[in-house]
Design a protein around this motif. Structure first.
Motif, PDB file in Angstrom:
ATOM      1  N   THR A 328       0.857  -1.185   0.000  1.00  0.00           N
ATOM      2  CA  THR A 328       0.000   0.000   0.000  1.00  0.00           C
ATOM      3  C   THR A 328       0.892   1.234   0.000  1.00  0.00           C
ATOM      4  OG1 THR A 328      -0.019   0.018   2.384  1.00  0.00           O
ATOM      5  CG2 THR A 328      -1.839  -1.065   1.334  1.00  0.00           C
ATOM      6  N   MET A 330       0.705   5.497   0.074  1.00  0.00           N
ATOM      7  CA  MET A 330      -0.211   6.587   0.379  1.00  0.00           C
ATOM      8  C   MET A 330      -0.154   7.671  -0.687  1.00  0.00           C
ATOM      9  SD  MET A 330      -0.477   8.360   4.060  1.00  0.00           S
ATOM     10  CE  MET A 330      -0.322   6.928   5.086  1.00  0.00           C
ATOM     11  N   ARG A 331      -1.274   8.287  -0.954  1.00  0.00           N
ATOM     12  CA  ARG A 331      -1.331   9.385  -1.924  1.00  0.00           C
ATOM     13  C   ARG A 331      -2.058  10.560  -1.304  1.00  0.00           C
ATOM     14  NH1 ARG A 331       2.111   7.025  -3.559  1.00  0.00           N
ATOM     15  NH2 ARG A 331       2.352   5.829  -5.473  1.00  0.00           N
ATOM     16  N   ALA A 343       7.098  11.094  -0.882  1.00  0.00           N
ATOM     17  CA  ALA A 343       8.490  11.414  -0.537  1.00  0.00           C
ATOM     18  C   ALA A 343       8.565  12.804   0.088  1.00  0.00           C
ATOM     19  CB  ALA A 343       9.360  11.329  -1.781  1.00  0.00           C
ATOM     20  N   ILE A 355       1.916  11.628  11.299  1.00  0.00           N
ATOM     21  CA  ILE A 355       2.070  10.278  10.750  1.00  0.00           C
ATOM     22  C   ILE A 355       1.366   9.241  11.618  1.00  0.00           C
ATOM     23  CG2 ILE A 355       4.248   9.702  11.913  1.00  0.00           C
ATOM     24  CD1 ILE A 355       3.469   8.827   8.285  1.00  0.00           C
ATOM     25  N   ALA A 362      -4.067   4.213   7.537  1.00  0.00           N
ATOM     26  CA  ALA A 362      -3.605   3.356   6.427  1.00  0.00           C
ATOM     27  C   ALA A 362      -3.690   1.881   6.816  1.00  0.00           C
ATOM     28  CB  ALA A 362      -2.174   3.722   6.033  1.00  0.00           C
ATOM     29  N   ASN A 386       3.643   0.175   4.928  1.00  0.00           N
ATOM     30  CA  ASN A 386       4.862   0.846   5.388  1.00  0.00           C
ATOM     31  C   ASN A 386       4.657   1.391   6.796  1.00  0.00           C
ATOM     32  OD1 ASN A 386       6.753   0.977   2.962  1.00  0.00           O
ATOM     33  ND2 ASN A 386       4.782   1.634   2.112  1.00  0.00           N
ATOM     34  N   VAL A 387       5.678   1.191   7.627  1.00  0.00           N
ATOM     35  CA  VAL A 387       5.636   1.741   8.978  1.00  0.00           C
ATOM     36  C   VAL A 387       6.775   2.753   9.077  1.00  0.00           C
ATOM     37  CG1 VAL A 387       5.908   1.190  11.417  1.00  0.00           C
ATOM     38  CG2 VAL A 387       4.644  -0.352   9.933  1.00  0.00           C
ATOM     39  N   ASP A 448      12.645  -2.910   4.578  1.00  0.00           N
ATOM     40  CA  ASP A 448      12.462  -2.111   3.365  1.00  0.00           C
ATOM     41  C   ASP A 448      13.781  -1.441   2.998  1.00  0.00           C
ATOM     42  OD1 ASP A 448      11.057  -0.995   1.303  1.00  0.00           O
ATOM     43  OD2 ASP A 448       9.788   0.291   2.542  1.00  0.00           O
ATOM     44  N   ASP A 449      13.929  -1.117   1.724  1.00  0.00           N
ATOM     45  CA  ASP A 449      15.115  -0.407   1.229  1.00  0.00           C
ATOM     46  C   ASP A 449      16.392  -1.121   1.650  1.00  0.00           C
ATOM     47  OD1 ASP A 449      13.145   1.330   0.535  1.00  0.00           O
ATOM     48  OD2 ASP A 449      13.668   2.889   1.976  1.00  0.00           O
ATOM     49  N   GLU A 505      12.505  -4.478  -5.684  1.00  0.00           N
ATOM     50  CA  GLU A 505      11.626  -3.324  -5.927  1.00  0.00           C
ATOM     51  C   GLU A 505      12.052  -2.578  -7.178  1.00  0.00           C
ATOM     52  OE1 GLU A 505      10.223  -1.256  -1.965  1.00  0.00           O
ATOM     53  OE2 GLU A 505      12.341  -0.951  -2.335  1.00  0.00           O
ATOM     54  N   VAL A 507      11.323  -2.942 -10.408  1.00  0.00           N
ATOM     55  CA  VAL A 507      11.689  -3.691 -11.612  1.00  0.00           C
ATOM     56  C   VAL A 507      10.918  -3.097 -12.791  1.00  0.00           C
ATOM     57  CG1 VAL A 507      11.696  -5.959 -12.705  1.00  0.00           C
ATOM     58  CG2 VAL A 507      12.072  -5.743 -10.233  1.00  0.00           C
ATOM     59  N   GLU A 508      11.655  -2.487 -13.714  1.00  0.00           N
ATOM     60  CA  GLU A 508      10.992  -1.747 -14.793  1.00  0.00           C
ATOM     61  C   GLU A 508      11.122  -2.412 -16.148  1.00  0.00           C
ATOM     62  OE1 GLU A 508      12.574   2.233 -14.585  1.00  0.00           O
ATOM     63  OE2 GLU A 508      11.213   2.790 -12.955  1.00  0.00           O
ATOM     64  N   GLY A 526       7.236  -3.800  -9.345  1.00  0.00           N
ATOM     65  CA  GLY A 526       7.761  -2.728 -10.187  1.00  0.00           C
ATOM     66  C   GLY A 526       6.858  -2.443 -11.367  1.00  0.00           C
ATOM     67  N   TYR A 527       7.135  -1.337 -12.058  1.00  0.00           N
ATOM     68  CA  TYR A 527       6.294  -0.901 -13.163  1.00  0.00           C
ATOM     69  C   TYR A 527       6.153  -1.959 -14.257  1.00  0.00           C
ATOM     70  CZ  TYR A 527       6.685   3.843 -11.169  1.00  0.00           C
ATOM     71  OH  TYR A 527       6.644   4.934 -10.356  1.00  0.00           O
ATOM     72  N   PRO A 532       1.632   1.243  -9.039  1.00  0.00           N
ATOM     73  CA  PRO A 532       0.652   1.445  -7.977  1.00  0.00           C
ATOM     74  C   PRO A 532      -0.638   1.990  -8.593  1.00  0.00           C
ATOM     75  CG  PRO A 532       2.744   2.493  -7.418  1.00  0.00           C
ATOM     76  CD  PRO A 532       2.830   2.073  -8.844  1.00  0.00           C
TER      77      PRO A 532
HETATM   78  P1  C2E Z   1       8.995   2.710  -0.682  1.00  0.00           P
HETATM   79  O1  C2E Z   1       8.398   2.051   0.499  1.00  0.00           O
HETATM   80  O2  C2E Z   1      10.371   2.289  -1.052  1.00  0.00           O
HETATM   81  O3  C2E Z   1       7.986   2.470  -1.879  1.00  0.00           O
HETATM   82  C1  C2E Z   1       8.371   2.141  -3.172  1.00  0.00           C
HETATM   83  C2  C2E Z   1       8.319   3.345  -4.061  1.00  0.00           C
HETATM   84  O4  C2E Z   1       8.807   2.970  -5.345  1.00  0.00           O
HETATM   85  C3  C2E Z   1       6.910   3.863  -4.290  1.00  0.00           C
HETATM   86  O5  C2E Z   1       7.019   5.266  -4.443  1.00  0.00           O
HETATM   87  C4  C2E Z   1       6.536   3.221  -5.618  1.00  0.00           C
HETATM   88  O6  C2E Z   1       5.542   3.917  -6.316  1.00  0.00           O
HETATM   89  C5  C2E Z   1       7.860   3.294  -6.336  1.00  0.00           C
HETATM   90  N1  C2E Z   1       7.997   2.304  -7.379  1.00  0.00           N
HETATM   91  C6  C2E Z   1       7.555   1.034  -7.373  1.00  0.00           C
HETATM   92  N2  C2E Z   1       7.902   0.405  -8.506  1.00  0.00           N
HETATM   93  C7  C2E Z   1       8.602   1.291  -9.241  1.00  0.00           C
HETATM   94  C8  C2E Z   1       9.236   1.235 -10.524  1.00  0.00           C
HETATM   95  O7  C2E Z   1       9.234   0.225 -11.213  1.00  0.00           O
HETATM   96  N3  C2E Z   1       9.866   2.366 -10.932  1.00  0.00           N
HETATM   97  C9  C2E Z   1       9.883   3.504 -10.201  1.00  0.00           C
HETATM   98  N4  C2E Z   1      10.516   4.571 -10.685  1.00  0.00           N
HETATM   99  N5  C2E Z   1       9.296   3.591  -8.987  1.00  0.00           N
HETATM  100  C10 C2E Z   1       8.664   2.495  -8.517  1.00  0.00           C
HETATM  101  P2  C2E Z   1       6.004   6.263  -3.771  1.00  0.00           P
HETATM  102  O8  C2E Z   1       4.625   5.708  -3.838  1.00  0.00           O
HETATM  103  O9  C2E Z   1       6.283   7.601  -4.347  1.00  0.00           O
HETATM  104  O10 C2E Z   1       6.442   6.226  -2.244  1.00  0.00           O
HETATM  105  C11 C2E Z   1       7.656   6.767  -1.834  1.00  0.00           C
HETATM  106  C12 C2E Z   1       7.958   6.453  -0.421  1.00  0.00           C
HETATM  107  O11 C2E Z   1       7.040   7.090   0.478  1.00  0.00           O
HETATM  108  C13 C2E Z   1       7.835   4.959  -0.093  1.00  0.00           C
HETATM  109  O12 C2E Z   1       9.006   4.307  -0.500  1.00  0.00           O
HETATM  110  C14 C2E Z   1       7.656   5.005   1.403  1.00  0.00           C
HETATM  111  O13 C2E Z   1       8.899   5.163   2.023  1.00  0.00           O
HETATM  112  C15 C2E Z   1       6.856   6.271   1.615  1.00  0.00           C
HETATM  113  N6  C2E Z   1       5.435   5.899   1.767  1.00  0.00           N
HETATM  114  C16 C2E Z   1       4.480   5.714   0.848  1.00  0.00           C
HETATM  115  N7  C2E Z   1       3.314   5.370   1.420  1.00  0.00           N
HETATM  116  C17 C2E Z   1       3.530   5.310   2.744  1.00  0.00           C
HETATM  117  C18 C2E Z   1       2.705   5.013   3.887  1.00  0.00           C
HETATM  118  O14 C2E Z   1       1.519   4.671   3.783  1.00  0.00           O
HETATM  119  N8  C2E Z   1       3.294   5.085   5.112  1.00  0.00           N
HETATM  120  C19 C2E Z   1       4.606   5.416   5.259  1.00  0.00           C
HETATM  121  N9  C2E Z   1       5.115   5.462   6.492  1.00  0.00           N
HETATM  122  N10 C2E Z   1       5.409   5.694   4.222  1.00  0.00           N
HETATM  123  C20 C2E Z   1       4.882   5.648   2.969  1.00  0.00           C
END
Ligand code: C2E
Ligand code: CA
Ligand code: CA
Length: 547
Positions: A328, A330-331, A343, A355, A362, A386-387, A448-449, A505, A507-508, A526-527, A532
């Motif tokens: 999941t 968040m947007r 971000a 948060i 969430a 994500n926590v 994660d990461d 994560e 994978v494009e 991945g995309y 998402p």
């Molecule tokens: P994250 O947990 O590392 O999430 C993966 C990010 O990579 C997501 O970005 C996702 O959209 C993006 N992604 C996935 N596949 C691909 C791909 O193939 N190519 C590219 N370029 N990107 C890809 P997003 O949605 O912008 O989220 C960014 C970060 O924000 C997340 O990194 C996470 O750290 C945080 N985040 C998002 N939602 C939540 C949430 O509900 N709670 C918390 N605490 N953090 C969140």
């Protein structure tokens, strides 16, 4: 004593112990390369003092729980201590009780770990620290200032002027050689205690410790600008180059790595706007941007107005192609500002405390959604949430998870919590305790990461984990960049050794997918396989494309 076998390999170390930990018999100890007669010694005298409590705990548990115990520790030998994977069991029907302890040399894990951490924190071309390590050093520097160990710290960003044009006049190898030569020259200008990092193609950063005044920063800047004016000899040509520098100083211009970085960047771009080959110190008038404060109050309003929603990104099995679960994400859709990236808003929500509210919401949404999709014909579907660092340390975390599970009737094993490596490693003892609590209520845990922090093997083994998520930055240039191939291969081998699944994560492209699948990576996100998407689109795909 009988030889002890595990699988097809003999143990590297095997002893029989009495209930006080005194060695009664030795089966194999050749790898200690030490001729001490071990019989009669206590086992703790062979174990690194910091690890002794692990064997003590294991003996206690083996005795009371009557179950084999496993742990890692360092065995002492004449040279350096050696990491070993230990298994301890009580021998049946003996009174007083006796134990058998067998251990396997896993020092190669440590090597994998060191390799991963060096590759992950250094730029391969210049071997300078990269952005990640830079951030960490900024944090360390700021806390030294806050503990009054030094008066201040300056962060300087340096960008080469018109590098693209110069690069185009050289071939690929020439461009690399120039960057290396610039790095070498810059290295001579910093003190041992300072950090020089390469953070982008032609972008470098300096952390100057102990600096709190503009004048002091200026002295260093002048040295750098002058040094840059001497020509570089590349491929038998004299190359003339200049640089733009921006500086921000802690505490005056920022109290955390993100704002310090942003402000030195603003100053650097302003130096570029002035024509390059010059320096600007940050000041507020350079760029009166939208402040975090106004974003924070918009967030409060956004929560009230229901502007936050969840998107779901599918996660597939690499070998069968089947859908396994979703993460999941968040947007925030704000009517005035448009879609705001997590971000940007997550760090602000983190520092303002919002948060905790968003995170609870969430979790509840995600559990309800997962339950619904399971009921619609995907009983094994799991949901990953994500926590954030603050949420992880927040007191009521366990209760809010239990609440979300009870309310939605989702099985705990269908919920995965993603916690970043950095958070777990910043206080491993406390993290271990929290993770054990979470695990005891049945939820699964993913790091994660992974690869962007500095995991210690001992903790990885100790934490109750299910999944490692390889960070996108290591996937991006697979299979062409050999450093990434090395990191990803090492992570896969480490995970295998620890019995964990791996999600790659970001994978494009198919090439990345093929590489990962061929190396035994379990899960793919991945995309390439799915971006998402909102709940309605996800549901639609569940009904046809992913059945
Ligand atoms: P994250 O947990 O590392 O999430 C993966 C990010 O990579 C997501 O970005 C996702 O959209 C993006 N992604 C996935 N596949 C691909 C791909 O193939 N190519 C590219 N370029 N990107 C890809 P997003 O949605 O912008 O989220 C960014 C970060 O924000 C997340 O990194 C996470 O750290 C945080 N985040 C998002 N939602 C939540 C949430 O509900 N709670 C918390 N605490 N953090 C969140
Ligand atoms: Ca994540
Ligand atoms: Ca991630």
């Amino acid at each position: 004593m009988r030889m002890i076998e595990s699988g097809c390999s003999l143990a590297d170390f095997a002893v029989r112990l009495d209930y006080q930990g005194i060695i009664l018999g030795v089966d194999s100890a050749s790898f200690l390369d030490d001729s001490r007669a071990l019989v009669g010694e206590t086992i703790s005298s062979l174990i690194h003092p910091e690890d002794v409590n692990r064997i003590e705990k294991a003996m206690e548990s083996a005795l009371f729980l009557e179950k084999k115990q496993s742990f890692v520790c360092r065995l002492l030998r004449k040279g350096a201590p050696v990491w070993v994977d230990c298994h301890l069991a009580q021998l049946p029907d003996l009174s007083p009780p006796e134990f058998i302890l067998i251990a396997f040399d896993v020092s190669h894990w440590q090597e994998d770990e060191n390799r991963i951490s060096h590759l992950a924190t250094h730029d391969p071309l210049t071997d300078l620290p990269n952005r990640l390590l830079l951030n960490d050093r900024i944090k360390v520097g700021i806390s030294a200032v806050q503990r009054h160990q030094q008066p201040g710290l300056a962060l300087q960003l340096l960008d080469l002027d018109s590098f693209k044009k110069i690069n185009d006049s050289l071939d690929h190898a020439g461009g690399d050689e120039l960057i290396r030569a610039v790095a070498e020259r810059l290295k001579t200008l910093v003190r041992e205690t300072d950090t020089l990092a390469r953070i982008g193609g032609d972008e470098f950063a300096f952390i100057l410790n102990g600096i709190s005044q503009e004048k002091e920063a200026e002295i260093v800047v002048k040295k750098i600008l002058t040094a840059m004016q001497r020509p570089f000899r590349i491929q038998d040509k004299n190359i003339y180059i200049s640089a733009s520098i921006g500086t921000a100083i802690h505490p005056d211009h920022g109290n955390d790595p993100v704002s310090l970085f942003k402000h030195s960047e603003t100053a650097m771009y302003s130096a570029k706007d002035l024509g390059g080959n010059c320096w600007r110190l940050y000041d507020k008038t350079i760029n009166p941007e939208t402040s975090d404060v106004s974003l924070e109050s918009a967030m409060h309003e956004g929560i009230r107005n229901g502007e936050f929603l969840l998107h779901y990104q599918p996660i597939f099995c690499a070998s069968s192609g089947k859908l396994k679960g979703a993460e999941t994400l968040m947007r925030w859709e704000n009517p005035e500002r448009g879609t705001i990236s997590p971000a940007i808003f997550i760090p602000i929500a983190e520092s303002s405390g919002l948060i905790e509210l968003l995170g609870r919401w969430a979790l509840r949404m995600a559990c309800h959604q997962a339950k619904q999709w399971q009921a619609e014909g995907h009983p094994d579907f799991y949901i990953s949430v994500n926590v954030s660092p603050r949420q992880f340390r927040q007191e009521g975390l366990l209760e809010s998870i239990k609440g979300a599970l009870d309310e939605s009737e989702l099985a705990p094993s269908s919920l995965m919590l993603e916690i970043t490596e950095g958070v777990l490693m910043s206080d491993p003892e406390m993290s271990g305790a929290t993770l054990n609590e979470l695990r005891s209520c049945g939820v699964k845990i993913a790091i994660d990461d992974f690869g962007t922090g500095y995991s210690s093997l001992a903790y990885l083994k100790k934490f109750p984990l299910s999944v490692l998520k390889i960070d996108k930055s290591f996937v991006d240039e697979l299979p062409h960049r050999k450093e990434d191939v090395a990191i990803v291969s090492a992570v896969l081998s480490l995970a295998k050794g620890l019995g964990l699944s791996v999600v790659a994560e970001g994978v494009e492209v198919d090439e990345q997918f093929q590489f990962l699948a061929s190396r035994g990576c379990d899960l793919i996100q991945g995309y390439l396989k799915g971006e998402p998407m909102n709940s309605a689109s996800f549901q639609e795909k569940l009904r046809d494309a992913w059945l």
